[in-house]
Motif scaffolding. Sequence first.
Motif, PDB file in Angstrom:
ATOM      1  N   ARG A   5       0.839  -1.205   0.000  1.00 51.71           N
ATOM      2  CA  ARG A   5       0.000   0.000   0.000  1.00 51.71           C
ATOM      3  C   ARG A   5       0.873   1.254   0.000  1.00 51.71           C
ATOM      4  O   ARG A   5       0.602   2.228  -0.712  1.00 51.71           O
ATOM      5  CB  ARG A   5      -0.914  -0.036   1.223  1.00 51.71           C
ATOM      6  CG  ARG A   5      -2.156   0.807   1.125  1.00 51.71           C
ATOM      7  CD  ARG A   5      -3.106   0.431   2.241  1.00 51.71           C
ATOM      8  NE  ARG A   5      -3.703  -0.891   1.995  1.00 51.71           N
ATOM      9  CZ  ARG A   5      -4.010  -1.773   2.935  1.00 51.71           C
ATOM     10  NH1 ARG A   5      -3.773  -1.488   4.209  1.00 51.71           N
ATOM     11  NH2 ARG A   5      -4.542  -2.931   2.623  1.00 51.71           N
ATOM     12  N   ILE A   6       1.930   1.227   0.811  1.00 49.71           N
ATOM     13  CA  ILE A   6       2.865   2.352   0.857  1.00 49.71           C
ATOM     14  C   ILE A   6       3.539   2.523  -0.506  1.00 49.71           C
ATOM     15  O   ILE A   6       3.712   3.634  -1.003  1.00 49.71           O
ATOM     16  CB  ILE A   6       3.910   2.137   1.966  1.00 49.71           C
ATOM     17  CG1 ILE A   6       3.222   2.177   3.341  1.00 49.71           C
ATOM     18  CG2 ILE A   6       5.003   3.196   1.898  1.00 49.71           C
ATOM     19  CD1 ILE A   6       4.126   1.787   4.493  1.00 49.71           C
ATOM     20  N   GLY A   7       3.898   1.404  -1.121  1.00 53.13           N
ATOM     21  CA  GLY A   7       4.515   1.458  -2.446  1.00 53.13           C
ATOM     22  C   GLY A   7       3.595   2.053  -3.490  1.00 53.13           C
ATOM     23  O   GLY A   7       4.029   2.794  -4.384  1.00 53.13           O
ATOM     24  N   TYR A   8       2.300   1.738  -3.408  1.00 52.84           N
ATOM     25  CA  TYR A   8       1.328   2.314  -4.333  1.00 52.84           C
ATOM     26  C   TYR A   8       1.277   3.844  -4.185  1.00 52.84           C
ATOM     27  O   TYR A   8       1.228   4.578  -5.177  1.00 52.84           O
ATOM     28  CB  TYR A   8      -0.064   1.739  -4.086  1.00 52.84           C
ATOM     29  CG  TYR A   8      -0.201   0.263  -4.367  1.00 52.84           C
ATOM     30  CD1 TYR A   8       0.722  -0.404  -5.173  1.00 52.84           C
ATOM     31  CD2 TYR A   8      -1.249  -0.467  -3.827  1.00 52.84           C
ATOM     32  CE1 TYR A   8       0.592  -1.752  -5.433  1.00 52.84           C
ATOM     33  CE2 TYR A   8      -1.393  -1.828  -4.083  1.00 52.84           C
ATOM     34  CZ  TYR A   8      -0.456  -2.466  -4.881  1.00 52.84           C
ATOM     35  OH  TYR A   8      -0.576  -3.806  -5.138  1.00 52.84           O
ATOM     36  N   ARG A  63       5.159  14.852   3.559  1.00 53.28           N
ATOM     37  CA  ARG A  63       6.049  14.356   4.618  1.00 53.28           C
ATOM     38  C   ARG A  63       6.056  12.830   4.632  1.00 53.28           C
ATOM     39  O   ARG A  63       7.117  12.197   4.766  1.00 53.28           O
ATOM     40  CB  ARG A  63       5.601  14.902   5.972  1.00 53.28           C
ATOM     41  CG  ARG A  63       5.794  16.409   6.129  1.00 53.28           C
ATOM     42  CD  ARG A  63       5.631  16.826   7.590  1.00 53.28           C
ATOM     43  NE  ARG A  63       4.306  16.481   8.114  1.00 53.28           N
ATOM     44  CZ  ARG A  63       3.263  17.284   8.050  1.00 53.28           C
ATOM     45  NH1 ARG A  63       3.365  18.477   7.470  1.00 53.28           N
ATOM     46  NH2 ARG A  63       2.106  16.928   8.574  1.00 53.28           N
ATOM     47  N   PHE A  64       4.898  12.236   4.471  1.00 57.80           N
ATOM     48  CA  PHE A  64       4.808  10.778   4.473  1.00 57.80           C
ATOM     49  C   PHE A  64       5.532  10.193   3.263  1.00 57.80           C
ATOM     50  O   PHE A  64       6.206   9.164   3.357  1.00 57.80           O
ATOM     51  CB  PHE A  64       3.337  10.353   4.465  1.00 57.80           C
ATOM     52  CG  PHE A  64       3.138   8.866   4.569  1.00 57.80           C
ATOM     53  CD1 PHE A  64       3.350   8.199   5.762  1.00 57.80           C
ATOM     54  CD2 PHE A  64       2.739   8.123   3.461  1.00 57.80           C
ATOM     55  CE1 PHE A  64       3.166   6.826   5.859  1.00 57.80           C
ATOM     56  CE2 PHE A  64       2.562   6.758   3.535  1.00 57.80           C
ATOM     57  CZ  PHE A  64       2.770   6.100   4.745  1.00 57.80           C
ATOM     58  N   TYR A  65       5.421  10.860   2.123  1.00 53.60           N
ATOM     59  CA  TYR A  65       6.075  10.400   0.900  1.00 53.60           C
ATOM     60  C   TYR A  65       7.586  10.314   1.083  1.00 53.60           C
ATOM     61  O   TYR A  65       8.215   9.312   0.710  1.00 53.60           O
ATOM     62  CB  TYR A  65       5.740  11.344  -0.248  1.00 53.60           C
ATOM     63  CG  TYR A  65       6.608  11.175  -1.467  1.00 53.60           C
ATOM     64  CD1 TYR A  65       6.366  10.157  -2.391  1.00 53.60           C
ATOM     65  CD2 TYR A  65       7.687  12.026  -1.696  1.00 53.60           C
ATOM     66  CE1 TYR A  65       7.172  10.000  -3.513  1.00 53.60           C
ATOM     67  CE2 TYR A  65       8.495  11.874  -2.811  1.00 53.60           C
ATOM     68  CZ  TYR A  65       8.238  10.856  -3.718  1.00 53.60           C
ATOM     69  OH  TYR A  65       9.041  10.702  -4.808  1.00 53.60           O
ATOM     70  N   GLU A  66       8.196  11.351   1.637  1.00 51.24           N
ATOM     71  CA  GLU A  66       9.649  11.350   1.800  1.00 51.24           C
ATOM     72  C   GLU A  66      10.111  10.216   2.697  1.00 51.24           C
ATOM     73  O   GLU A  66      11.076   9.514   2.397  1.00 51.24           O
ATOM     74  CB  GLU A  66      10.119  12.694   2.372  1.00 51.24           C
ATOM     75  CG  GLU A  66      10.005  13.849   1.392  1.00 51.24           C
ATOM     76  CD  GLU A  66      10.813  13.619   0.133  1.00 51.24           C
ATOM     77  OE1 GLU A  66      11.910  13.028   0.223  1.00 51.24           O
ATOM     78  OE2 GLU A  66      10.351  14.018  -0.952  1.00 51.24           O
ATOM     79  N   GLN A  67       9.410  10.015   3.812  1.00 46.59           N
ATOM     80  CA  GLN A  67       9.793   8.942   4.728  1.00 46.59           C
ATOM     81  C   GLN A  67       9.507   7.569   4.122  1.00 46.59           C
ATOM     82  O   GLN A  67      10.305   6.635   4.252  1.00 46.59           O
ATOM     83  CB  GLN A  67       9.043   9.103   6.063  1.00 46.59           C
ATOM     84  CG  GLN A  67       9.345  10.399   6.805  1.00 46.59           C
ATOM     85  CD  GLN A  67      10.771  10.467   7.318  1.00 46.59           C
ATOM     86  OE1 GLN A  67      11.418   9.449   7.512  1.00 46.59           O
ATOM     87  NE2 GLN A  67      11.263  11.672   7.523  1.00 46.59           N
ATOM     88  N   ALA A  68       8.369   7.456   3.444  1.00 44.98           N
ATOM     89  CA  ALA A  68       7.990   6.170   2.854  1.00 44.98           C
ATOM     90  C   ALA A  68       8.944   5.772   1.737  1.00 44.98           C
ATOM     91  O   ALA A  68       9.352   4.615   1.622  1.00 44.98           O
ATOM     92  CB  ALA A  68       6.555   6.245   2.328  1.00 44.98           C
ATOM     93  N   LYS A  69       9.317   6.742   0.895  1.00 45.47           N
ATOM     94  CA  LYS A  69      10.232   6.431  -0.199  1.00 45.47           C
ATOM     95  C   LYS A  69      11.594   6.007   0.338  1.00 45.47           C
ATOM     96  O   LYS A  69      12.219   5.076  -0.182  1.00 45.47           O
ATOM     97  CB  LYS A  69      10.381   7.638  -1.125  1.00 45.47           C
ATOM     98  CG  LYS A  69      11.187   7.320  -2.379  1.00 45.47           C
ATOM     99  CD  LYS A  69      11.128   8.437  -3.398  1.00 45.47           C
ATOM    100  CE  LYS A  69      11.866   8.042  -4.662  1.00 45.47           C
ATOM    101  NZ  LYS A  69      11.817   9.103  -5.693  1.00 45.47           N
TER     102      LYS A  69
END
Length: 297
Positions: A5-8, A63-69
Amino acid sequence: MNFNRIGYFVAVVDAGTITGAAKALSISKAVVSKQILTLEEELGTALLHRNTRHMHPTDAGLRFYEQAKAALNQAEEAYAEVQSGKAIPEGHFRITAPVDYGTLHLAPLLAQFVQDNSGVTIDLHLSDDRLDPVEHHFDLGFRVGWPSDSSNQMRKVGTFEEWVVASPGLAQSAAEPNDLAGLSFVANAALNNATKWRFSKGSKVQDITVTSSFKLNTSPAISRAIAAGACFSILPNFLVYDDVAAGRLVRLLPDWSLRSGGIYAMTPPTKYKPLAIRTIIEVIATYHQAGLGQTSG
């Protein structure tokens, strides 16, 4: 936590659209949309602003994108290291840099880096706009000059000096800075104060103002213009060193100093940097430290 889900979500931000993410992931738009909605429900916040024409991350989503990536990159590197028995640079990375520096120095270095590291692909975007890595989704950015304070992480990888350079016919025309006032000057339209300069030589300081009837907005164009005519300009030495060494241009007033500045590698403010990005930064720093970029006087 569902890593798929995070990858999506990361794929959607990278692609700019759900359609683009679905294509990159080889799954349906409906699946991607459902997974993003589920992720937002789990987190209790909206991650994307979207309507029929546009989509971009919310502040929380960015913010979530940077940490997730960063987390996904780290997981991919761990997987690759176990598979190969050693850590190797892998992944696709977006890099931005100023046009002049990127063209003359960065593009050849990164071309060689990709050739040496088959698991790495790079999208190099050259622009003189000061693009923020987080806002524009770059993994690495380069800044030349005197950068202002930034929330991003910055490392100086090189230095440079400004040189007075002229066509060979003007070689004997200036003994000191004040003599430049009577010569034809080509201005850099990208600078705020392109006609006011401060020279220093030991304890001596001279401030001069020059007049210009010709402005250009790229340094290579300026160097070509002054090589063709009886005029001069002031440019970073890393852009004109080869022309001076080859005799196409001459350096005036070598005993007088102008400003010096830095070349900086800038990354988003996350603790984790992918191995490829860390390695690229080291390659660029080594290049300049060895004097190959001619970024010191």
